[in-house]
Design an enzyme around this catalytic site. Structure first.
Site, PDB file in Angstrom:
ATOM      1  N   ASP A  75      -8.189  -0.518  -3.344  1.00 20.58           N
ATOM      2  CA  ASP A  75      -8.826   0.559  -2.598  1.00 20.58           C
ATOM      3  C   ASP A  75      -7.744   1.468  -2.042  1.00 20.58           C
ATOM      4  O   ASP A  75      -6.541   1.188  -2.174  1.00 20.58           O
ATOM      5  CB  ASP A  75      -9.714   0.013  -1.470  1.00 20.58           C
ATOM      6  CG  ASP A  75      -9.021  -1.088  -0.671  1.00 20.58           C
ATOM      7  OD1 ASP A  75      -7.794  -0.968  -0.436  1.00 20.58           O
ATOM      8  OD2 ASP A  75      -9.685  -2.061  -0.304  1.00 20.58           O
ATOM      9  N   ASP A  77      -6.476   3.595   1.402  1.00 19.14           N
ATOM     10  CA  ASP A  77      -6.591   3.773   2.847  1.00 19.14           C
ATOM     11  C   ASP A  77      -5.829   5.013   3.267  1.00 19.14           C
ATOM     12  O   ASP A  77      -4.788   5.360   2.696  1.00 19.14           O
ATOM     13  CB  ASP A  77      -6.044   2.556   3.588  1.00 19.14           C
ATOM     14  CG  ASP A  77      -6.844   1.289   3.293  1.00 19.14           C
ATOM     15  OD1 ASP A  77      -8.021   1.410   2.911  1.00 19.14           O
ATOM     16  OD2 ASP A  77      -6.273   0.193   3.445  1.00 19.14           O
ATOM     17  N   ASP A 159       2.206  -4.592   9.889  1.00 25.18           N
ATOM     18  CA  ASP A 159       2.653  -5.977   9.807  1.00 25.18           C
ATOM     19  C   ASP A 159       3.885  -6.161   8.936  1.00 25.18           C
ATOM     20  O   ASP A 159       4.914  -6.669   9.395  1.00 25.18           O
ATOM     21  CB  ASP A 159       1.507  -6.892   9.335  1.00 25.18           C
ATOM     22  CG  ASP A 159       0.785  -6.379   8.100  1.00 25.18           C
ATOM     23  OD1 ASP A 159       1.252  -5.405   7.482  1.00 25.18           O
ATOM     24  OD2 ASP A 159      -0.246  -6.971   7.741  1.00 25.18           O
TER      25      ASP A 159
END
Length: 468
Positions: A75, A77, A159
């Site tokens: 996907d 983002d 992260d």
């Protein structure tokens, strides 16, 4: 693709902290990404529309990483300076979701472009004016995270370095704040910031590190790996519903067997599946063979584009703990079948305390296990009735999985394979052979072969659509 990217970086990479206030900017001469190639046109339009409205907007994270690795992104983002409400105002086909982490989903038919506002670092005390937007528990785990910030702050709070890459589709530039390109080249999973603190903020990051390492074939960088074994028990504090979603990502993405190896290596399997981890200690050979076979077959089905069901996966992961539990109940005086049923109920209930497996999956798990008790009972019309059972195929596949792991069923799997292919008259003879054999109808059947061994039907260890 990567060769072109890294050859274009003429200047040596500077030794620096994982994040920098100004990014390393890669022009379109230094990387292969192009706006019209392998990038969703809907994602491109979202970025351009936000930029035209005066906001900063970039493709970010996994899609940029995967494009650089010549992988197809799952996907796309978008990260932007616009708040969720401002994004929603720009798109009539958008809606704000989430409480812990507010996002906007922009819908284009079946494709959803996820848009997140730049986040800032997390306040450590109550003195911060935004502290009401970000909350932590006593161990430091982030419970709510809606503190908005700048692009630089957003990069610092991500992260992993390989997920802190921003692609400007308009100028075809990559902004690298955390030496993520360096870590892609060296095939490393590296946390941004202090690893222990980042895991304390969100222990699920330990599972994400394992998932990316398995998916990409990367190693977890030594400093990022060091605290995992010590902090693994913190997964017990994560909501069980969230862990169910994470476990599906771990095991139903095509690299489950490697994921299992890494979970064991870093001590993360036991907090997720305590009863199965205990079975690995008491009966390591059988337990590991069965789980590995189930996961390997799941990976194969996914690669082949075939359906898989979480029910079969959880049935395999938990099965090795069932016999010992049932034996304990029999020792207390329960008959064999009620003991298995009670053991199954206890085992699933305990597992759901750790991972919230929905009822739509726990019921098929029990039915697959129940089939293991019913498949040996074939006298009279029982065999034909079992064939008509909607769970037969999943139960049959599970029987073959057990046999491949070392369960001695007296040739039961072969018998059912032959029975499915037999004519009506042959089936009647097979039933008569059972009743005339020295053992009863639940015992081992006579061996039967015609023209060499038959090819077993199913038996890939993942269940079939009938078992979903």
């Amino acid at each position: 693709m990567l060769k072109k990217l890294f050859q274009s970086l003429r200047s040596p990479l500077r030794r620096a902290k994982h994040t920098r206030s100004t990014p390393e900017v890669l022009s379109n001469r230094q990387h292969p990404l192009r706006r019209g190639q392998n990038i969703s046109r809907h994602a491109t339009s979202v970025v351009e529309r936000l930029q035209h409205a005066g906001y900063q907007a970039y493709l970010v994270g996994g899609c940029v990483r995967d494009l650089l690795l010549d992988l197809e992104p799952k996907d796309f983002d978008v990260a932007t300076s616009a708040t969720p409400e401002q994004v929603r105002a720009e798109f009539r086909n958008a809606r704000v979701i989430g409480r812990r982490f507010k996002l906007v989903h922009v819908h284009f038919g079946r494709e959803i472009i996820e848009v997140a506002t730049f986040r800032a670092g997390h306040p450590q005390g109550d003195e911060d004016e935004n502290s009401h937007l970000a909350a932590r528990n006593e161990s430091g785990r982030i419970l709510r995270d809606n503190v908005y910030g700048s692009l630089e702050e957003d990069a610092q709070r991500r992260d992993f370095t390989i997920n802190a890459l921003y692609f400007d589709v308009t100028g075809e530039r990559i902004l690298d704040y955390a030496r993520g390109v360096h870590d892609i080249r060296n095939r490393l999973i590296r946390l941004i910031g202090d690893p222990e603190q980042r895991y304390l903020e969100d222990p699920v990051r330990m599972l994400r590190a394992v998932r990316f390492a398995a998916k990409l074939g990367f190693e977890i960088e030594k400093h990022s790996a060091a605290p995992i074994v010590k902090l693994a028990p913190m997964l017990r504090d994560i909501p069980a519903a969230r862990l169910f979603d994470e476990v599906l990502k771990l095991f139903l993405a095509g690299y489950a067997e490697r994921t299992f190896e890494l979970l064991l290596h870093y001590g993360l399997f036991a907090p997720l599946f305590p009863a199965s981890a205990a079975a690995l200690k008491h009966n390591p050979g059988y337990t590991e063979r069965l789980i590995r076979q189930a996961l390997a077959n799941t990976d194969l089905r996914i690669q082949q584009g075939k359906p898989v069901t979480p029910a079969f996966l959880f049935a395999a992961l938990l099965w090795p703990a069932l016999p010992a539990r049932a034996a304990q109940l029999q020792a207390r005086g329960l008959a064999p079948i009620p003991a298995v049923q009670e053991a199954a109920h206890e085992l699933i209930s305990e597992q759901c305390q750790r991972i919230a497996v929905p009822k739509r999956f726990t019921m098929p798990i029990r039915e697959i296990w129940d089939m293991q008790e019913r498949l040996p009972r074939r006298s009279g019309k029982r065999a034909d009735l079992l064939l008509e059972n909607p769970r037969f195929r999943a139960g049959y596949d599970f029987l073959l999985l057990r046999e491949s792991a070392g369960d001695d069923t007296g040739g039961l799997g072969d018998w059912w394979t032959d029975y499915q292919d037999a004519s009506d008259s042959e089936r009647r003879r097979m039933i008569r052979d059972l009743t005339s054999s020295p053992s009863d109808s639940s015992g081992a059947p006579r061996k039967r072969r015609r023209g060499g061994s038959r090819r077993r039907r199913g038996g890939d260890g993942t269940g079939t659509p009938a078992g979903e």
